[in-house]
Design an enzyme around this catalytic site. Sequence first.
Site, short mmCIF file in Angstrom:
data_model
loop_
_atom_site.label_atom_id
_atom_site.label_comp_id
_atom_site.label_asym_id
_atom_site.label_seq_id
_atom_site.Cartn_x
_atom_site.Cartn_y
_atom_site.Cartn_z
N ALA A 76 0.74 -1.11 -0.02
CA ALA A 76 0.07 0.07 0.15
C ALA A 76 1.16 1.17 0.00
O ALA A 76 2.07 1.32 0.54
CB ALA A 76 -0.97 0.00 1.27
N GLY A 116 0.31 -5.26 0.45
CA GLY A 116 -0.35 -5.30 -0.64
C GLY A 116 -0.10 -5.97 -2.02
O GLY A 116 -0.66 -6.45 -2.75
N GLU A 119 -0.11 -9.43 -1.39
CA GLU A 119 -1.76 -9.85 -1.45
C GLU A 119 -2.07 -9.73 -2.94
O GLU A 119 -2.90 -10.54 -3.41
CB GLU A 119 -2.20 -8.96 -0.62
N GLU A 139 3.24 -5.18 7.44
CA GLU A 139 1.97 -4.19 8.15
C GLU A 139 2.44 -4.06 9.39
O GLU A 139 1.76 -3.01 10.18
CB GLU A 139 0.87 -4.72 7.81
N1 COA Z 1 4.37 3.50 -0.21
C1 COA Z 1 5.12 4.61 -0.53
N2 COA Z 1 6.18 4.78 -0.92
C2 COA Z 1 7.08 3.84 -0.81
C3 COA Z 1 6.42 2.49 -0.42
C4 COA Z 1 5.14 2.45 0.15
N3 COA Z 1 4.86 1.23 0.46
N4 COA Z 1 7.61 1.67 -0.32
C5 COA Z 1 8.63 2.55 -0.87
N5 COA Z 1 8.40 3.65 -1.18
C6 COA Z 1 9.21 4.74 -1.61
C7 COA Z 1 10.06 5.13 -0.45
O1 COA Z 1 9.41 6.27 0.23
C8 COA Z 1 11.27 5.71 -1.60
O2 COA Z 1 10.69 7.14 -2.04
P1 COA Z 1 11.71 8.46 -2.04
O3 COA Z 1 12.74 7.89 -2.99
O4 COA Z 1 10.98 9.41 -2.59
O5 COA Z 1 12.18 8.53 -0.82
C9 COA Z 1 11.17 4.80 -2.71
O6 COA Z 1 10.13 4.01 -2.80
C10 COA Z 1 12.40 3.87 -2.59
O7 COA Z 1 12.20 3.37 -1.55
P2 COA Z 1 13.33 2.98 -0.41
O8 COA Z 1 13.02 2.96 0.99
O9 COA Z 1 14.38 4.24 -0.50
O10 COA Z 1 14.17 1.79 -0.83
P3 COA Z 1 15.00 0.64 -0.08
O11 COA Z 1 15.70 -0.15 -0.92
O12 COA Z 1 15.95 1.31 0.99
O13 COA Z 1 13.93 0.08 0.83
C11 COA Z 1 11.78 -1.41 1.00
C12 COA Z 1 12.87 -0.77 0.39
C13 COA Z 1 10.73 -1.85 0.20
C14 COA Z 1 12.21 -2.36 2.14
C15 COA Z 1 11.41 0.15 1.81
O14 COA Z 1 10.99 1.02 0.82
C16 COA Z 1 10.17 -0.24 2.82
O15 COA Z 1 10.16 -0.63 3.72
N6 COA Z 1 8.91 0.19 2.12
C17 COA Z 1 7.70 -0.11 2.76
C18 COA Z 1 7.25 -1.24 2.65
C19 COA Z 1 5.68 -1.59 3.56
O16 COA Z 1 5.58 -1.26 4.77
N7 COA Z 1 4.63 -2.06 2.70
C20 COA Z 1 3.47 -2.20 3.41
C21 COA Z 1 2.71 -0.83 3.53
S1 COA Z 1 1.16 -1.35 4.46
#
Ligand code: COA
Length: 265
Positions: A76, A116, A119, A139
């Site tokens: 999400a 998501g 999912e 989550e």
């Molecule tokens: N929603 C919105 N933006 C997201 C996102 C999400 N679920 N996951 C990643 N992004 C964005 C980051 O904010 C970042 O944006 P920016 O470049 O403007 O700062 C970009 O995508 C790249 O992500 P980043 O975190 O810099 O990459 P990474 O390789 O260091 O880490 C993840 C990757 C997937 C481990 C990390 O982004 C993460 O934990 N994301 C959230 C995942 C999550 O919790 N999903 C479930 C949501 S309910």
Amino acid sequence: MDESLDTVLVEYDEDRGVGTLTMNRPDALNALSAQLRDDIVAGLELLEEQNEGADGVALRAVVLEGAGEKAFCAGADIGGFSDESSGGSSARSHYDFIRDFPAPVIAKIDGYCLGGGLETALACDFRLATESSTFGFPEVNLGILPGAGGVQYVEKIAGPAVAKELAMFGDHISAERAADEGIINRVYDDDEFDDEVDEYVTDLAGQAPLAVQAIKKSADMAVHSGLEEGLEYDRQLFEGLLQTEDHAEGAAAFGEDREPEFEGK
Ligand code: COA
């Protein structure tokens, strides 16, 4: 037919009857904004139009993938959380739409497949991934649970202990582990991924389409029904398929020791 929606690219390969939807928010790791959810549905509707005037069998398979090098989908959109839990603004969520879609949908996963995003992959009929892909339900780190049935679906595939471990710890697991648990179908070397998926999809698209559609309905029905009800449903599907030209063609081809040519009739 190639179309570029706001957040999804739609392609259609008429020769094979294969559609491709690319979630196209690579800068946000293809996180599921309300727009992206709506565009997945709109993209599937565009592909389904290919079936009009073709007895509902022109479109044989759909591939769903993520743009960019890093992610299938990171879940999400955390920035836009207020408008989401399990669905976008469509009447039916993109998860339901994928599950109910007549043709099989294949999640082509290269990179993060989280929340998501996982999912969404679980709503697809098949999950094919590179060995460097990772999977998880993060989550819990936000104080919530997967909102579109992730725990339920993983529980059905891999049992309660795996579902709880994934969702309670929020850790990422490897593609190898996900395959061991039955959460994904296949793991491929990163270098061979595109070719392997192409072959898999071409094989699937060449199968008798009415039988494939019936098998999708049967397997999805089994998730919701008891065995007796499911067996009766399959008997009805079977009776219907026995009357098709494809069945006659398959039997004839077997007898004549040749490849069948299915026309979805
Ligand atoms: N929603 C919105 N933006 C997201 C996102 C999400 N679920 N996951 C990643 N992004 C964005 C980051 O904010 C970042 O944006 P920016 O470049 O403007 O700062 C970009 O995508 C790249 O992500 P980043 O975190 O810099 O990459 P990474 O390789 O260091 O880490 C993840 C990757 C997937 C481990 C990390 O982004 C993460 O934990 N994301 C959230 C995942 C999550 O919790 N999903 C479930 C949501 S309910």
